[in-house]
Design a protein around this motif. Structure first.
Motif: not given
Ligand code: NAP
Length: 269
Positions: A20, A43, A134, A156, A183, A185, A187, A225-228, A231, A235
């Motif tokens: 997301f 996901d 969901s 979900q 979510s 974490l 977020r 979720k992460s873009v890093t 991380r 995770n």
């Protein structure tokens, strides 16, 4: 990897990669990073507008499609029999696949029993390996079951130490429906919780890893979720420990029925 067996026997990896808010042009890279780190469950959703990136990331990872558990979701505007069928085909096209592992009704409103009929048909044709919902409260679930032939295999929903959803979780357990948390974490806001910092020191794991493990140890499928890239790896590094029953219960006690996202009963459509 730890798997959960769904009511139809299909096995889903208990940790997946959430996408997301990842812009489409960054998604392929993030998905490839996740697959390289070991994730085998992704996901996404039509409304995230990044299914093309997800499909590209899976293709470019060179891991076989059958080794990836892929989830996408039917958006609210696509509710209805024909619209849901069309939405499914469009998602498949964007994702460069001819089947989906898990297809979810994204939100219960407007709840349309014809949508579920389309899901059931696609499932029976073998185009979807598991079907689910969901953001369904118990009453949404019971409404759907009035006309459903096949019971959803997953719900979900938001699930965090501040929103442990005990009544819904117990209901789903009695129904044999797996719970999956979004979510997880909060977020990013999870880091502020003191008890989690204490447990982080005790187990020698980060706060985020403690929370991901709490999901798995309470039987809930989790999709951080992460873009890093660091991380993404962090995770997924949760297989070398588990929480004691006392610590699980202490985290359960952090519940405040507080949501990070929308309440399905008040979601603004
Ligand atoms: N069904 C639904 O209605 C619904 C609703 C919401 C979400 N979802 C699904 O659930 C997935 C997860 O939820 P989410 O994306 O809302 O939020 P989340 O996973 O709870 O949190 C993501 C945030 O936490 C940060 N983060 C990730 N790993 C971290 C780490 N190790 N240390 C510190 N910060 C970290 C990320 O930052 P960076 O990315 O900058 O690293 C990002 O800002 C979604 O991506 C989506 O697939 C479903």
């Amino acid at each position: 990897m730890i798997y959960k067996k769904l009511s139809n026997g299909v096995e889903i990896p208990m940790i997946g990669f959430g996408t997301f808010k990842i812009p489409n042009d960054q998604t392929a890279k993030a998905v490839k990073n996740a697959i390289n780190a070991g994730y085998r469950h992704i996901d996404t959703a039509a409304i995230y507008r990044n299914e093309i990136g997800v499909g590209k990331g899976i293709k470019e990872s060179h891991v076989a499609r059958e080794e990836i558990f892929l989830t996408t979701k039917c958006w609210n505007d696509d509710q209805g029999y024909q619209k849901a069928l069309d939405a499914f085909e469009q998602s498949c096209q964007r994702l460069q696949t001819n089947y989906i592992d898990l297809f979810l009704i994204h939100w219960p409103k407007p709840l349309n029993s014809e949508t579920w009929k389309a899901f059931e048909e696609l499932y029976q044709q073998g185009r979807i390996r598991a079907i689910g919902v969901s953001n369904f409260h118990q009453h949404h679930f019971e409404d759907l079951m009035k006309t459903a032939k096949i019971k959803p295999m997953i719900n979900q929903v938001e699930y965090t130490p501040r929103l442990t959803q005990k009544p819904l979780k117990t209901f789903l357990e009695t129904q044999g429906v797996a719970m999956e948390s979004w979510s997880p974490l909060m977020r990013g806001k999870i880091a502020d919780i003191e008890l989690l910092q204490t447990l982080s020191k005790k187990y020698g794991k980060t706060v985020v890893q403690i929370v991901i493990r709490w999901n798995i140890d309470t039987g809930v499928i989790v999709i951080p979720k992460s873009v890093t890239s660091e991380r993404i790896k962090e995770n997924f590094d949760i297989f070398d420990f588990s929480l004691s029953l006392d610590d699980i219960e202490a985290i359960n006690q952090l519940n405040k029925n507080a949501r990070t996202g929308s309440d399905p009963d008040n979601f603004d459509f």
